[in-house]
Design a protein around this motif. Structure first.
Motif, PDB file in Angstrom:
ATOM      1  N   UNK A 244      21.710  -3.738  11.980  1.00 32.49           N
ATOM      2  CA  UNK A 244      22.818  -3.457  12.897  1.00 32.49           C
ATOM      3  C   UNK A 244      23.346  -2.043  12.691  1.00 32.49           C
ATOM      4  N   UNK A 245      23.527  -1.647  11.430  1.00 31.53           N
ATOM      5  CA  UNK A 245      24.020  -0.295  11.136  1.00 31.53           C
ATOM      6  C   UNK A 245      23.023   0.765  11.600  1.00 31.53           C
ATOM      7  N   UNK A 246      21.730   0.494  11.367  1.00 32.87           N
ATOM      8  CA  UNK A 246      20.698   1.453  11.769  1.00 32.87           C
ATOM      9  C   UNK A 246      20.680   1.623  13.282  1.00 32.87           C
ATOM     10  N   UNK A 247      20.806   0.505  14.009  1.00 37.66           N
ATOM     11  CA  UNK A 247      20.776   0.577  15.467  1.00 37.66           C
ATOM     12  C   UNK A 247      21.999   1.317  16.008  1.00 37.66           C
ATOM     13  N   UNK A 248      23.135   1.087  15.382  1.00 35.24           N
ATOM     14  CA  UNK A 248      24.363   1.781  15.802  1.00 35.24           C
ATOM     15  C   UNK A 248      24.215   3.292  15.624  1.00 35.24           C
ATOM     16  N   UNK A 249      23.727   3.705  14.446  1.00 36.45           N
ATOM     17  CA  UNK A 249      23.542   5.132  14.182  1.00 36.45           C
ATOM     18  C   UNK A 249      22.459   5.731  15.081  1.00 36.45           C
TER      19      UNK A 249
ATOM     20  N   UNK B 217      30.142   2.594  24.994  1.00 34.98           N
ATOM     21  CA  UNK B 217      30.410   1.154  24.842  1.00 34.98           C
ATOM     22  C   UNK B 217      29.688   0.597  23.615  1.00 34.98           C
ATOM     23  N   UNK B 218      28.439   1.010  23.422  1.00 33.71           N
ATOM     24  CA  UNK B 218      27.670   0.526  22.267  1.00 33.71           C
ATOM     25  C   UNK B 218      28.293   1.009  20.967  1.00 33.71           C
ATOM     26  N   UNK B 219      28.677   2.290  20.930  1.00 30.22           N
ATOM     27  CA  UNK B 219      29.259   2.864  19.710  1.00 30.22           C
ATOM     28  C   UNK B 219      30.601   2.202  19.374  1.00 30.22           C
ATOM     29  N   UNK B 220      31.400   1.906  20.417  1.00 33.15           N
ATOM     30  CA  UNK B 220      32.733   1.333  20.189  1.00 33.15           C
ATOM     31  C   UNK B 220      32.674  -0.168  19.909  1.00 33.15           C
ATOM     32  N   UNK B 221      31.909  -0.906  20.723  1.00 30.68           N
ATOM     33  CA  UNK B 221      31.956  -2.373  20.656  1.00 30.68           C
ATOM     34  C   UNK B 221      31.090  -2.975  19.556  1.00 30.68           C
ATOM     35  N   UNK B 222      30.014  -2.298  19.174  1.00 26.78           N
ATOM     36  CA  UNK B 222      29.122  -2.912  18.189  1.00 26.78           C
ATOM     37  C   UNK B 222      29.822  -3.212  16.859  1.00 26.78           C
ATOM     38  N   UNK B 223      30.588  -2.246  16.275  1.00 28.56           N
ATOM     39  CA  UNK B 223      31.290  -2.581  15.032  1.00 28.56           C
ATOM     40  C   UNK B 223      32.325  -3.689  15.209  1.00 28.56           C
ATOM     41  N   UNK B 224      32.920  -3.812  16.412  1.00 20.99           N
ATOM     42  CA  UNK B 224      33.921  -4.843  16.661  1.00 20.99           C
ATOM     43  C   UNK B 224      33.297  -6.237  16.751  1.00 20.99           C
ATOM     44  N   UNK B 225      32.054  -6.296  17.258  1.00 21.46           N
ATOM     45  CA  UNK B 225      31.376  -7.587  17.410  1.00 21.46           C
ATOM     46  C   UNK B 225      30.740  -8.075  16.112  1.00 21.46           C
ATOM     47  N   UNK B 226      30.455  -7.157  15.201  1.00 21.89           N
ATOM     48  CA  UNK B 226      29.722  -7.499  13.982  1.00 21.89           C
ATOM     49  C   UNK B 226      30.377  -8.632  13.174  1.00 21.89           C
ATOM     50  N   UNK B 227      31.730  -8.623  12.973  1.00 20.70           N
ATOM     51  CA  UNK B 227      32.339  -9.694  12.164  1.00 20.70           C
ATOM     52  C   UNK B 227      32.304 -11.066  12.830  1.00 20.70           C
ATOM     53  N   UNK B 228      31.992 -11.124  14.125  1.00 18.53           N
ATOM     54  CA  UNK B 228      32.020 -12.394  14.846  1.00 18.53           C
ATOM     55  C   UNK B 228      30.795 -13.261  14.550  1.00 18.53           C
ATOM     56  N   UNK B 229      29.751 -12.666  13.956  1.00 15.83           N
ATOM     57  CA  UNK B 229      28.513 -13.406  13.728  1.00 15.83           C
ATOM     58  C   UNK B 229      28.100 -13.311  12.268  1.00 15.83           C
ATOM     59  N   UNK B 230      27.760 -14.448  11.694  1.00 13.52           N
ATOM     60  CA  UNK B 230      27.290 -14.475  10.313  1.00 13.52           C
ATOM     61  C   UNK B 230      25.823 -14.066  10.239  1.00 13.52           C
ATOM     62  N   UNK B 231      25.374 -13.740   9.023  1.00  5.92           N
ATOM     63  CA  UNK B 231      23.963 -13.424   8.811  1.00  5.92           C
ATOM     64  C   UNK B 231      23.218 -14.703   8.462  1.00  5.92           C
ATOM     65  N   UNK B 232      22.711 -15.384   9.488  1.00  4.26           N
ATOM     66  CA  UNK B 232      21.938 -16.597   9.299  1.00  4.26           C
ATOM     67  C   UNK B 232      20.964 -16.734  10.460  1.00  4.26           C
TER      68      UNK B 232
END
Length: 377
Positions: A117-122, A236-251
């Motif tokens: 996720x971090x790599x895609x954001x950057x 939108x991708x740069x702003x919203x991606x970090x905001x959406x990250x906590x909504x989903x667990x790593x599973x």
């Protein structure tokens, strides 16, 4: 990020440079880009193979040397037909380097679940900055574009030399000659479903990069407004991606849910522009596409990595990259044919339907052996 910036500086001006400066037809420019795409596909496969079976840093260096050498030659001699051959060679090196970086990330994900996720954001940050700078540098001179890109790749290789750490790789034995995937038919089917998802998503995505521009112009919407859609999307991708990250667990279950929601948003983006005549409808469409991008395209590599082991992580990631390249290659061609034979609305309905067909397939994905031989959670 730097690899994406290097790509973003060059690719937007390639057709323009071949047509306007080198005085070749758009058809010839299309063939050059096709050669570049094919070479990048081969590079992706080769990079994944070498990273799994040869040397980690050595694979990065091989791709980097080919890329930097190609850009140096183009900067010195931007002439026809040398340019065409070197661009293809550049694509080969770029595929090797890109696949090696993605493969390395796949190994690191065992310790950092958020790394894809971090790599895609950057990567999106890099692409947004470089596409903006590309036109400015091109106005200065074509050599400024190539030299700037070469400088970025030199920085990339320096970072790899000093900061990339060794990774433990499990080499294949005679007992495990084809790896876990070959023994697990369900995993093979799951890999096929994920790759099909990548292909269909990119076939649709490419309509925004090609045929939708013609549609917007036919509705009296300017080229500037069309270009601004991608500025909106990147923001939108740069702003919203970090905001959406906590909504989903790593599973496994959470990642599958993210991909399903992302595919639904991709599908919605094409419904929103059916019979569109006003600019705000296209803004709604690109916004839905951006949300789908954040949910699905950032998650697919991580989901794919759950079907890998330490003998084939990079190879499996390279197969996904190849599927993406195939989708990007087929998108404009298939879209153009359907539009010419039928209409834009038929095209959008067909793409929407294809995304819906993907949903039950993604839902059917089964867990496989997880990281280090444990069951994927």
């Amino acid at each position: 990020m730097f690899v994406n910036m290097g790509i973003g500086l060059i690719m937007p001006i390639t057709t323009l440079f071949i047509h306007e400066k080198l005085k070749q037809s758009l058809v010839v420019a299309g063939y050059v880009l096709m050669g570049f795409s094919i070479a990048m596909v081969l590079g992706n496969l080769l990079g994944g193979f070498l990273l799994d079976r040869w040397r980690v840093k050595g694979t990065h260096y091989l791709g980097g040397i080919i890329v930097i050498g190609s850009l140096a030659i183009i900067a010195l001699y931007p002439i026809w037909p040398l340019y065409a051959f070197i661009v293809v060679f550049y694509g080969l090196g770029l595929g090797i380097l890109n696949s090696a970086v993605n493969g390395y990330i796949a190994y690191l994900q065992k310790k950092d679940n958020a790394i894809f996720t971090n790599a895609y954001w950057l990567a999106n940050v890099g692409m947004g900055v470089s596409t903006f700078l590309s036109g400015i540098l091109f106005s200065i001179g074509i050599r400024a574009v190539f030299l700037s890109s070469m400088f970025l790749f030199i920085i990339t290789i320096i970072m790899i030399i000093f900061y990339f750490k060794p990774i433990e790789q499990k080499r294949k034995t005679k007992k495990d000659s084809i790896g876990k995937i070959g023994r697990d038919e369900k995993s093979l089917v799951s890999l096929g479903i994920i790759c099909l998802t990548v292909i269909i998503v990119w076939i649709g995505y490419e309509q925004w990069n090609s045929n939708i521009s013609v549609l917007m112009l036919s509705k009296g919407i300017s080229v500037q407004k069309y270009s601004f859609l991608f500025t909106i999307s990147t923001l939108e991708i740069i702003i919203f991606q970090p905001l959406m990250r906590p909504l989903f667990k790593s599973s496994f279950k959470s990642e599958k849910k993210r991909v399903i929601l992302g595919v639904l948003m991709f599908a919605l983006s094409y419904l929103l522009i059916l019979n569109a005549t006003t600019y705000w409808r296209f803004i709604l469409g690109i916004t839905a596409l951006s949300i789908g991008d954040i949910l699905a395209l950032t998650t697919l590599p991580a989901l794919l990595n759950r079907y890998a082991n330490d003998s084939n992580r990079a190879s499996i990631q390279s197969v996904s990259s190849t599927a993406g390249s195939l989708g990007r290659s087929l998108g404009p061609l298939m879209g153009g044919y359907i539009i010419s034979q039928y209409s834009y609305n038929i095209l959008f309905i067909m793409i929407f339907s294809a995304h819906l067909i993907l949903l039950p397939l993604i839902m059917s994905l089964k867990k496989s052996i997880g990281f280090d031989g444990e069951r994927g959670k």
